[in-house]
Design a protein around this motif. Sequence first.
Motif, PDB file in Angstrom:
ATOM      1  N   LYS A  34       0.831  -1.208   0.000  1.00 51.93           N
ATOM      2  CA  LYS A  34       0.000   0.000   0.000  1.00 51.93           C
ATOM      3  C   LYS A  34       0.863   1.255   0.000  1.00 51.93           C
ATOM      4  O   LYS A  34       0.459   2.307  -0.499  1.00 51.93           O
ATOM      5  N   GLU A  35       2.089   1.135   0.536  1.00 50.71           N
ATOM      6  CA  GLU A  35       3.003   2.279   0.599  1.00 50.71           C
ATOM      7  C   GLU A  35       3.473   2.721  -0.781  1.00 50.71           C
ATOM      8  O   GLU A  35       3.957   3.848  -0.937  1.00 50.71           O
ATOM      9  N   SER A  36       3.345   1.854  -1.771  1.00 53.98           N
ATOM     10  CA  SER A  36       3.797   2.207  -3.132  1.00 53.98           C
ATOM     11  C   SER A  36       2.783   3.069  -3.863  1.00 53.98           C
ATOM     12  O   SER A  36       3.102   3.645  -4.910  1.00 53.98           O
ATOM     13  N   ASP A  37       1.561   3.177  -3.330  1.00 53.08           N
ATOM     14  CA  ASP A  37       0.498   3.949  -3.978  1.00 53.08           C
ATOM     15  C   ASP A  37       0.517   5.384  -3.436  1.00 53.08           C
ATOM     16  O   ASP A  37       0.130   5.621  -2.293  1.00 53.08           O
ATOM     17  N   PRO A  38       0.948   6.361  -4.262  1.00 50.35           N
ATOM     18  CA  PRO A  38       1.015   7.747  -3.770  1.00 50.35           C
ATOM     19  C   PRO A  38      -0.350   8.302  -3.395  1.00 50.35           C
ATOM     20  O   PRO A  38      -0.461   9.092  -2.448  1.00 50.35           O
ATOM     21  N   ASN A  39      -1.388   7.896  -4.118  1.00 53.80           N
ATOM     22  CA  ASN A  39      -2.728   8.391  -3.791  1.00 53.80           C
ATOM     23  C   ASN A  39      -3.151   7.941  -2.378  1.00 53.80           C
ATOM     24  O   ASN A  39      -3.729   8.715  -1.603  1.00 53.80           O
ATOM     25  N   TYR A  40      -2.871   6.679  -2.083  1.00 53.69           N
ATOM     26  CA  TYR A  40      -3.189   6.155  -0.749  1.00 53.69           C
ATOM     27  C   TYR A  40      -2.398   6.906   0.323  1.00 53.69           C
ATOM     28  O   TYR A  40      -2.949   7.316   1.344  1.00 53.69           O
ATOM     29  N   VAL A  41      -1.122   7.104   0.065  1.00 49.46           N
ATOM     30  CA  VAL A  41      -0.259   7.744   1.062  1.00 49.46           C
ATOM     31  C   VAL A  41      -0.708   9.173   1.316  1.00 49.46           C
ATOM     32  O   VAL A  41      -0.855   9.596   2.484  1.00 49.46           O
ATOM     33  N   PHE A  42      -0.958   9.948   0.266  1.00 51.42           N
ATOM     34  CA  PHE A  42      -1.369  11.337   0.459  1.00 51.42           C
ATOM     35  C   PHE A  42      -2.777  11.435   1.072  1.00 51.42           C
ATOM     36  O   PHE A  42      -3.053  12.303   1.897  1.00 51.42           O
ATOM     37  N   ARG A  43      -3.643  10.489   0.674  1.00 54.11           N
ATOM     38  CA  ARG A  43      -5.012  10.524   1.191  1.00 54.11           C
ATOM     39  C   ARG A  43      -5.069  10.202   2.684  1.00 54.11           C
ATOM     40  O   ARG A  43      -5.914  10.731   3.417  1.00 54.11           O
ATOM     41  N   THR A  44      -4.184   9.342   3.146  1.00 54.59           N
ATOM     42  CA  THR A  44      -4.259   8.866   4.540  1.00 54.59           C
ATOM     43  C   THR A  44      -3.229   9.507   5.462  1.00 54.59           C
ATOM     44  O   THR A  44      -3.092   9.082   6.600  1.00 54.59           O
ATOM     45  N   THR A  45      -2.525  10.504   4.982  1.00 61.89           N
ATOM     46  CA  THR A  45      -1.523  11.156   5.834  1.00 61.89           C
ATOM     47  C   THR A  45      -2.073  12.461   6.392  1.00 61.89           C
ATOM     48  O   THR A  45      -2.445  13.362   5.635  1.00 61.89           O
ATOM     49  N   TYR A  46      -2.120  12.525   7.707  1.00 61.85           N
ATOM     50  CA  TYR A  46      -2.550  13.761   8.356  1.00 61.85           C
ATOM     51  C   TYR A  46      -1.321  14.648   8.573  1.00 61.85           C
ATOM     52  O   TYR A  46      -0.318  14.192   9.146  1.00 61.85           O
ATOM     53  N   PRO A  47      -1.373  15.886   8.125  1.00 61.03           N
ATOM     54  CA  PRO A  47      -0.204  16.780   8.250  1.00 61.03           C
ATOM     55  C   PRO A  47      -0.038  17.289   9.687  1.00 61.03           C
ATOM     56  O   PRO A  47      -0.534  18.369  10.032  1.00 61.03           O
ATOM     57  N   THR A  48       0.622  16.516  10.508  1.00 59.47           N
ATOM     58  CA  THR A  48       0.812  16.895  11.908  1.00 59.47           C
ATOM     59  C   THR A  48       1.727  18.110  12.014  1.00 59.47           C
ATOM     60  O   THR A  48       2.381  18.515  11.032  1.00 59.47           O
ATOM     61  N   THR A  49       1.796  18.654  13.198  1.00 54.88           N
ATOM     62  CA  THR A  49       2.701  19.774  13.455  1.00 54.88           C
ATOM     63  C   THR A  49       4.129  19.378  13.138  1.00 54.88           C
ATOM     64  O   THR A  49       4.905  20.172  12.565  1.00 54.88           O
ATOM     65  N   GLU A  50       4.506  18.139  13.485  1.00 55.66           N
ATOM     66  CA  GLU A  50       5.865  17.663  13.236  1.00 55.66           C
ATOM     67  C   GLU A  50       6.159  17.587  11.726  1.00 55.66           C
ATOM     68  O   GLU A  50       7.269  17.948  11.292  1.00 55.66           O
ATOM     69  N   ILE A  51       5.183  17.136  10.939  1.00 54.56           N
ATOM     70  CA  ILE A  51       5.381  17.056   9.488  1.00 54.56           C
ATOM     71  C   ILE A  51       5.491  18.459   8.886  1.00 54.56           C
ATOM     72  O   ILE A  51       6.349  18.729   8.024  1.00 54.56           O
ATOM     73  N   ARG A  52       4.623  19.351   9.343  1.00 53.10           N
ATOM     74  CA  ARG A  52       4.673  20.732   8.823  1.00 53.10           C
ATOM     75  C   ARG A  52       6.030  21.381   9.120  1.00 53.10           C
ATOM     76  O   ARG A  52       6.639  22.021   8.261  1.00 53.10           O
ATOM     77  N   ASP A  53       6.493  21.219  10.359  1.00 58.47           N
ATOM     78  CA  ASP A  53       7.775  21.819  10.730  1.00 58.47           C
ATOM     79  C   ASP A  53       8.928  21.186   9.965  1.00 58.47           C
ATOM     80  O   ASP A  53       9.902  21.877   9.572  1.00 58.47           O
ATOM     81  N   LEU A  54       8.865  19.875   9.748  1.00 63.42           N
ATOM     82  CA  LEU A  54       9.909  19.177   9.007  1.00 63.42           C
ATOM     83  C   LEU A  54       9.991  19.698   7.569  1.00 63.42           C
ATOM     84  O   LEU A  54      11.089  19.982   7.052  1.00 63.42           O
ATOM     85  N   LEU A  55       8.841  19.810   6.926  1.00 62.78           N
ATOM     86  CA  LEU A  55       8.830  20.271   5.539  1.00 62.78           C
ATOM     87  C   LEU A  55       9.298  21.726   5.428  1.00 62.78           C
ATOM     88  O   LEU A  55       9.928  22.111   4.438  1.00 62.78           O
TER      89      LEU A  55
END
Length: 842
Positions: A34-55
């Motif tokens: 399932k990790e190979s599907d970008p649509n699945y990954v983007f659809r199911t990833t919640y942009p946490t504070t940690e992800i926002r700060d990392l990016l």
Amino acid sequence: MRVMNIAKLSEEVVRSEGRIEGWDSLRGIFEGGKESDPNYVFRTTYPTTEIRDLLEAVNEKLSGKRVTGFFEILGGYGTGKSRILVLLWHLFKNKELAIEWAKNHDIRLDLPKDVELLAFNLLDENPAYLWEPIFRGLRREDLLGKVKDFPGYNLLKEALSKKGVVILIVDELEAWYRAKEDKAKNLNFIQVLAEAACEREGKLLVFCSLYGEISDLLARIRRVKPYRVDLTLSRDRPKIVLFRLFEKVDIQLASKVVENYMKHYAESEVDVGNRPAYEKKMVETYPIHPELMEVLLTRFSSSPRYQNTRGVLGLLGSVVYKKAADVDLILASDVDMSEGELLTLDRMLTENAIKDAESIGKEEVRKLLNVILLYSFGEDERVGASRNDVILGVLRPAININDVDSLLANLPSMAPHVWPRENKYIIGREENVITVIHNKALENVGKGEIHGTLGLIKTRLKRDPSYFVYHPDKEYSDLIEDEDRLRVVVSLKALSQSEVNEFYKGRNFANRLILYVPKEGDITKNEDLLVVAERIRLCDQYEKEVTGENKELLDAQREKDVKLLAEKLSDIYGYWVRVTSFENGEVKYRLVQCGLGEVKSTVKNSYDAETIRSEIIKHLESKGTWLRIEDLKDDFKTIPGKPIIVTESIFEEVLKSLYREGKIVVDYKGKMCRTPDAMPSIKDEMKIILTKYAPAQPEPEKMEEEGPTAIKEKPLEVFRVPEAKGPPTREIRVEVPLQVIETPEFQKPFLLSQEMERRIPKDAKIQQIKIDLLKLSFDDVDAIKSFISSISFKKPKFSNVSMEIIIGGPMDRNEAIKLIDKLPVSLYGGTVKAYIEVKEVA
């Protein structure tokens, strides 16, 4: 209103029927997961504070505003490290989808065009040295031959040249490093790699996941002050869970549900801290109760075998799918112990909870066990559910908190694997021996298997070898031989009149038995008492089988139950059955209250020297002739109602006293003796007679003529009054003048009643009784009320604080004695005496 009416389940939950795969793995990218599907990954990833700060930090590195290009993603199992690595892969691999995802979540993302993207799970690759997969991924295997000890900075820069921006994503660095023998070379290269990534205007970005467990590895990386993403302290984990499970939630309807719960919490006095803040928190985590979210993200995820489960998402996905149509809020009690994730997490604890739930068979108990099980996972000091944890895990607006408290209080005595510990409840890995013993005791008593239990109770009732235990049912009774030996017979049952008659029936030495009965009831049917005694018996059985904490618990429980049994027996006992007469098989008796250890002393005090003296004179009076002492003793021992001789010495002292006072004459071996001559040593074959019935003392001269045996040889002549002849005569009743009987002072009312029974003629009519209660203290108010109530029709008169009570007559002796018996058993140092005005009818 149900969860399904307020929150829409995510497509992932619906499609999988609740079987969400909570774990992500970098290898899934290359294995078609399932990790190979970008649509699945983007659809199911919640942009946490940690992800926002990392990016944001990545943007700064790429734009040259930040030097640091080494990013460590730190956290334990299930904190989302691998999800971030998978997201980074797709951000750099699928630029258009990445920009769209970032735009939807209001994230600024500046991605380079020329990117060399490398990602690998070191446990899958398992290279001897870290630089090997990196150089191969950069297609510079040719440089591997130049490595002498480890690649230096220059060799690494040569490998990176002409590659544009190089993104290196490394998973399981610590686990791989731990297994390597040549740690020094790898550690040196890791330092080179980190320094290259932190070079100003450098184009190398390194992302690696770490648990933070290997100090030398962490110390080497941190020399370059990497950018750290610490997921251990992330406050967005509940948001990730809700994002994956629910597509949307109607906040207005959710608020109404929460409002009902908060109202019920307030009415039930449930501690939730700051109420407005807690209500807000409940709305934010709806439809998952915040306490359930907390326990899963802390206790559940901290368990050693957590990595073997599908994680919090896997567990909650299953629960939500099953319960959304049934409840209005998902509580901890909704996570049933049958969930496969719980068995995987800790099979022993979960199976123990299941055993207890199935053995008890009550749904409400199962819910309590569900909650306690969740709080039993983990290995830190937080393990265990407090009362408040259980309440919040079970309570709904339709549930009464008192019912929950009652169940919880009794739970340790029902569920063998529930251990109370420091005001908390946990599911243990072994049975709590106390609960096992209690349940076994209940089972045995319930099935009527009480012989061993009664045996233990009997040992507590038998103060010495002279004590025996009786019950009308011979199955429960000791064998009480009919013999000349003083015994206290403790009945297990309060006996009826017919049962008392049956007890004395056919016994030759009936008056050698002191019958002692309970105040009420039948011990063989007293389940509470039997269970306590059975627990003590089982404690003795289990003692050699237990160790450690169970041994301490067992010793404490036995000590507690021994004390409790003594208290219960003290409350139950008792009365001495004081026989007053025995005619035609009917026993007349009075119940005299006394403690089990006071029976003999009470009997002895009741039959003091004066009482025995009076009875001996009365007995000799009825005989009017010589009587062997042995026969006199036999009468005392065989006829119920006569004084019970507790000690032989008192009997002999009374005979000596009567002799000294000239009340009796003694004949021993043909020699008649009377005071002032010395009394011979008392022997059973000795004869005695009241002095007034004894033959006259022979004249000395005649004694000399006839010799010393004259009295013995001369038969006694019995004078009989001839029967009257002639016409019938009229019976004339002559009233004897009024007589006042003054008694001594007694500290116990029953002693006064005995004195009255002894001194008041049987047929006398009592005109008045004056009772002096001196220095009176008592705690049995009901007894005083009963006494006063019973004499109210006798025109009582009370005077001064010493309670001088005058009771008008007429009344008979038995009626007067019954009045005295209504006084409290103890006057606590006070005394009671009586003046009885008596008229005897001639």
